[in-house]
Design an enzyme around this catalytic site. Structure first.
Site, PDB file in Angstrom:
ATOM      1  N   GLY A 203       0.702  -1.137  -0.044  1.00 27.85           N
ATOM      2  CA  GLY A 203       0.111   0.042   0.075  1.00 27.85           C
ATOM      3  C   GLY A 203       0.799   1.315   0.058  1.00 27.85           C
ATOM      4  O   GLY A 203       2.010   1.204  -0.046  1.00 27.85           O
TER       5      GLY A 203
ATOM      6  N   MET B 171       2.077   5.265   1.515  1.00 28.53           N
ATOM      7  CA  MET B 171       2.712   5.490   2.789  1.00 28.53           C
ATOM      8  C   MET B 171       1.524   5.946   3.727  1.00 28.53           C
ATOM      9  O   MET B 171       0.308   6.599   3.086  1.00 28.53           O
ATOM     10  CB  MET B 171       3.602   6.799   2.916  1.00 28.53           C
TER      11      MET B 171
ATOM     12  N   GLU C 200       9.834  -2.679   4.924  1.00 25.78           N
ATOM     13  CA  GLU C 200      10.172  -1.726   3.936  1.00 25.78           C
ATOM     14  C   GLU C 200      11.153  -2.752   2.976  1.00 25.78           C
ATOM     15  O   GLU C 200      12.097  -2.376   2.466  1.00 25.78           O
ATOM     16  CB  GLU C 200      11.153  -0.602   4.512  1.00 25.78           C
TER      17      GLU C 200
ATOM     18  N   CYS D  86      -6.930  13.257  -6.192  1.00 28.47           N
ATOM     19  CA  CYS D  86      -5.942  14.270  -5.479  1.00 28.47           C
ATOM     20  C   CYS D  86      -4.605  14.085  -5.948  1.00 28.47           C
ATOM     21  O   CYS D  86      -3.659  15.198  -5.662  1.00 28.47           O
ATOM     22  CB  CYS D  86      -6.266  14.548  -3.995  1.00 28.47           C
TER      23      CYS D  86
ATOM     24  N   CYS E 220      -5.859  10.232  -2.799  1.00 30.82           N
ATOM     25  CA  CYS E 220      -6.513   9.641  -3.655  1.00 30.82           C
ATOM     26  C   CYS E 220      -6.090   9.760  -5.011  1.00 30.82           C
ATOM     27  O   CYS E 220      -5.347  10.608  -5.361  1.00 30.82           O
ATOM     28  CB  CYS E 220      -8.012   9.766  -3.359  1.00 30.82           C
TER      29      CYS E 220
ATOM     30  N   SER F 151      -0.596   3.948   5.265  1.00 30.96           N
ATOM     31  CA  SER F 151      -1.814   3.016   5.076  1.00 30.96           C
ATOM     32  C   SER F 151      -1.800   1.837   6.007  1.00 30.96           C
ATOM     33  O   SER F 151      -2.630   1.156   6.070  1.00 30.96           O
ATOM     34  CB  SER F 151      -1.492   2.290   3.647  1.00 30.96           C
ATOM     35  N   GLY F 152      -0.777   2.007   6.922  1.00 32.37           N
ATOM     36  CA  GLY F 152      -1.024   1.250   8.012  1.00 32.37           C
ATOM     37  C   GLY F 152      -0.103  -0.246   7.966  1.00 32.37           C
ATOM     38  O   GLY F 152      -0.498  -1.178   8.479  1.00 32.37           O
ATOM     39  N   LYS F 153       0.892  -0.300   7.021  1.00 28.73           N
ATOM     40  CA  LYS F 153       1.544  -1.651   6.632  1.00 28.73           C
ATOM     41  C   LYS F 153       2.212  -1.916   7.813  1.00 28.73           C
ATOM     42  O   LYS F 153       2.453  -3.044   8.413  1.00 28.73           O
ATOM     43  CB  LYS F 153       2.368  -1.242   5.307  1.00 28.73           C
TER      44      LYS F 153
HETATM   45  P1  ADP Z   1       2.946   2.495   6.876  1.00 29.17           P
HETATM   46  O1  ADP Z   1       3.924   1.628   7.312  1.00 29.17           O
HETATM   47  O2  ADP Z   1       1.906   1.939   5.811  1.00 29.17           O
HETATM   48  O3  ADP Z   1       3.484   3.747   6.186  1.00 29.17           O
HETATM   49  P2  ADP Z   1       2.156   3.069   9.559  1.00 29.17           P
HETATM   50  O4  ADP Z   1       1.717   1.645   9.883  1.00 29.17           O
HETATM   51  O5  ADP Z   1       3.564   3.278   9.915  1.00 29.17           O
HETATM   52  O6  ADP Z   1       2.143   3.015   7.913  1.00 29.17           O
HETATM   53  O7  ADP Z   1       1.402   4.150  10.186  1.00 29.17           O
HETATM   54  C1  ADP Z   1      -0.124   4.151  10.040  1.00 29.17           C
HETATM   55  C2  ADP Z   1      -0.703   5.235  10.906  1.00 29.17           C
HETATM   56  O8  ADP Z   1      -0.178   6.592  10.194  1.00 29.17           O
HETATM   57  C3  ADP Z   1      -2.163   5.248  10.958  1.00 29.17           C
HETATM   58  O9  ADP Z   1      -2.758   4.472  12.049  1.00 29.17           O
HETATM   59  C4  ADP Z   1      -2.378   6.789  11.374  1.00 29.17           C
HETATM   60  O10 ADP Z   1      -2.122   7.033  12.796  1.00 29.17           O
HETATM   61  C5  ADP Z   1      -1.179   7.543  10.894  1.00 29.17           C
HETATM   62  N1  ADP Z   1      -1.451   8.255   9.680  1.00 29.17           N
HETATM   63  C6  ADP Z   1      -0.996   9.470   9.355  1.00 29.17           C
HETATM   64  N2  ADP Z   1      -1.441  10.038   8.337  1.00 29.17           N
HETATM   65  C7  ADP Z   1      -2.329   9.182   7.777  1.00 29.17           C
HETATM   66  C8  ADP Z   1      -3.431   9.257   6.487  1.00 29.17           C
HETATM   67  N3  ADP Z   1      -3.356  10.037   5.832  1.00 29.17           N
HETATM   68  N4  ADP Z   1      -4.047   8.102   6.600  1.00 29.17           N
HETATM   69  C9  ADP Z   1      -4.093   7.277   7.396  1.00 29.17           C
HETATM   70  N5  ADP Z   1      -3.368   7.081   8.626  1.00 29.17           N
HETATM   71  C10 ADP Z   1      -2.545   8.056   8.626  1.00 29.17           C
HETATM   72 MG    MG Z   2       5.841   1.569   7.290  1.00 28.97          MG
HETATM   73 ZN    ZN Z   3      -8.474  13.144  -2.521  1.00 26.71          ZN
END
Ligand code: ADP
Ligand code: MG
Ligand code: ZN
Length: 189
Positions: free
Chosen positions: A18, A20, A92, A183, A180, A22-24
């Site tokens: 997913g 950045m 990562e 945007c 999205c 997105s909660g990966k």
């Molecule tokens: P990833 O590893 O995909 O970059 P993380 O698991 O580190 O994501 O972080 C997810 C967290 O980031 C969410 O639970 C939320 O607290 C925070 N967050 C910050 N900006 C956003 C956004 N635009 N959409 C969703 N979550 C976001």
């Molecule tokens: Mg991450």
């Molecule tokens: Zn949008």
């Protein structure tokens, strides 16, 4: 009925991808924690390139954190995984050399559950080759979405807000936003 994959102690690959934010990483940590509750032996790896939250952990944007070994090259992982390890989690994956795909396959072949998380596309919305290959080879695939910073719709694009042109630029909200399809604006090369 018992899951036949588990019954036969067979390994497999799970990919969490997913954009950045997105909660990966959160999802990776959640899966690791449940494996630990089940008393499984888990080893975690991150790329040395990811210096956002120190070099000895996997940390999500909301500061959820687990200890991890940071490695530079994919083959270091093979050397570090113990024989009795049941779960190998790698965050990562997009930062790794393309050898990471063969490393994940080899670990799965050896009976380990491999959980790999990473960006599916770069800031220009082009696939990261390593993630794309791993998605094709994985048994289980999860695509997470974030919330569009501009309009609140489901976001699957990573908008770079700094002017850097390199493919890999490590940063968080200072450099990137989740957007999205409507945007997201593809940067000129
Ligand atoms: P990833 O590893 O995909 O970059 P993380 O698991 O580190 O994501 O972080 C997810 C967290 O980031 C969410 O639970 C939320 O607290 C925070 N967050 C910050 N900006 C956003 C956004 N635009 N959409 C969703 N979550 C976001
Ligand atoms: Mg991450
Ligand atoms: Zn949008």
């Amino acid at each position: 009925m018992a899951n036949p994959l588990i019954y036969h102690k067979q390994g497999w690959i799970e990919v969490i991808c997913g954009c950045m934010f997105s909660g990966k990483t959160e999802e990776l940590i959640r899966r690791v924690r449940t494996a630990l509750i089940a008393k499984q032996k888990v080893q975690l790896f991150n790329s040395k390139i990811d210096t956002r939250y120190g070099i000895d952990s996997i940390t999500s944007h909301n500061q959820n954190k687990v200890a991890a070994t940071c490695v530079k090259k994919s083959d270091e992982i093979l050397a570090l995984v113990d024989k009795d390890t049941q779960v190998v989690a790698i965050d990562e994956i997009n930062f790794f050399d393309k050898g990471i795909v063969a490393v994940c396959e080899q670990l799965a072949q050896a009976g380990k559950r491999v959980i790999a998380a990473g960006l599916d596309t770069d800031y220009r919305a082009e696939p990261f080759e390593v993630t794309a290959a791993l998605l094709a080879k994985a048994e289980f695939v999860t695509k997470n979405l974030a919330v569009c910073t501009k309009c609140g719709n489901p976001a699957s694009f990573t908008q770079r807000i700094s002017k850097d042109k390199k493919r890999i630029v490590v940063g968080t909200t200072d450099a990137y936003q989740a957007r999205c399809r409507r945007c997201y604006k593809k940067p000129r090369q």
